[in-house]
Motif scaffolding. Structure first.
Motif, short mmCIF file in Angstrom:
data_model
loop_
_atom_site.label_atom_id
_atom_site.label_comp_id
_atom_site.label_asym_id
_atom_site.label_seq_id
_atom_site.Cartn_x
_atom_site.Cartn_y
_atom_site.Cartn_z
N ILE A 175 23.60 -41.80 15.36
CA ILE A 175 24.70 -42.75 15.07
C ILE A 175 25.52 -42.96 16.33
N PHE A 176 25.82 -41.88 17.03
CA PHE A 176 26.61 -41.99 18.25
C PHE A 176 25.89 -42.85 19.29
N ILE A 177 24.60 -42.59 19.51
CA ILE A 177 23.84 -43.31 20.53
C ILE A 177 23.63 -44.77 20.15
N CYS A 178 23.27 -45.02 18.89
CA CYS A 178 22.90 -46.39 18.48
C CYS A 178 24.08 -47.27 18.10
N TRP A 184 31.25 -48.72 23.79
CA TRP A 184 32.06 -48.17 24.87
C TRP A 184 31.34 -48.41 26.18
N ASN A 185 32.06 -48.53 27.25
CA ASN A 185 31.45 -48.79 28.55
C ASN A 185 31.29 -47.49 29.34
N PHE A 186 30.35 -46.64 28.88
CA PHE A 186 30.06 -45.41 29.59
C PHE A 186 28.98 -45.68 30.62
#
Length: 189
Positions: A175-178, A184-186
């Motif tokens: 969920i975090f990755i997709c 966010w602009n990491f």
């Protein structure tokens, strides 16, 4: 549509006993919402018959509906139409989830009318949640809607915490990755 069908469910790796399907559709069938909408359409046609084309008397999203009467004196007629349709088609209403409110009139100057459905009183309410949106007599309850949305966000954030037992760590990472990371602009991926 289906003959001699049986099914079982698997919950946490354990399979339930087989159940025979005697009516309706298979649980989770993609045809269910389509056929239900076709079935319920005659109720909407009945409720919205012979009204001004600018605003309907009934709105439905699947099995969640709202009746909109231009005056409190016309409300019993709409409720009666819905009740008659349900009786004719073998359906029933979940009265505890029902409620009615009066709009465009101060509550203190209004004596609640008694509306009944299937010989049960429909409760008079000052606010009501329909399709996840809180309404009050003057429209959307912005403050309460904001509270509901902030609770949903807090719940989602709780589920994403490292020691949460809501989802497995691998699901949280996906969920975090997709979903979250693309917003966010990491510099890393």
């Amino acid at each position: 549509m289906y003959r001699d069908i049986s099914y079982s469910l698997i919950v946490h790796g354990c399979q339930t006993q087989k159940h025979h399907l005697t009516s309706g559709l298979l649980p989770g069938s993609p045809l269910s919402p389509i056929l239900f909408n076709r079935f319920i359409n005659s109720l909407l046609q009945s409720l919205n018959w012979n009204i001004q084309p600018t605003f309907p008397s009934a709105l439905f999203f699947a099995d969640d509906g709202v009746l909109i009467a231009p005056t409190i004196t016309k409300a019993p007629s709409l409720v009666y139409q819905a009740s008659s349709w349900a009786d004719k088609h073998g359906m029933s209403f979940n009265i505890p989830k029902c409620g009615y409110m009066v709009t465009n009139q101060p509550i203190r100057s209004y004596l609640p009318h008694m509306l009944t459905l299937a010989n049960q009183h429909i409760p008079f309410v000052t606010c009501y949640k329909y399709l996840g949106v809180m309404f009050q007599s003057k429209g959307i309850d912005i403050l309460e809607q904001g509270n509901l949305l902030s609770q949903r966000v807090a719940s989602c954030l709780t589920a994403m915490r490292w020691f949460s037992d809501t989802w497995a760590p691998r699901i949280r990472l996906n969920i975090f990755i997709c979903i979250l990371l693309p917003h966010w602009n990491f510099p890393f991926r």
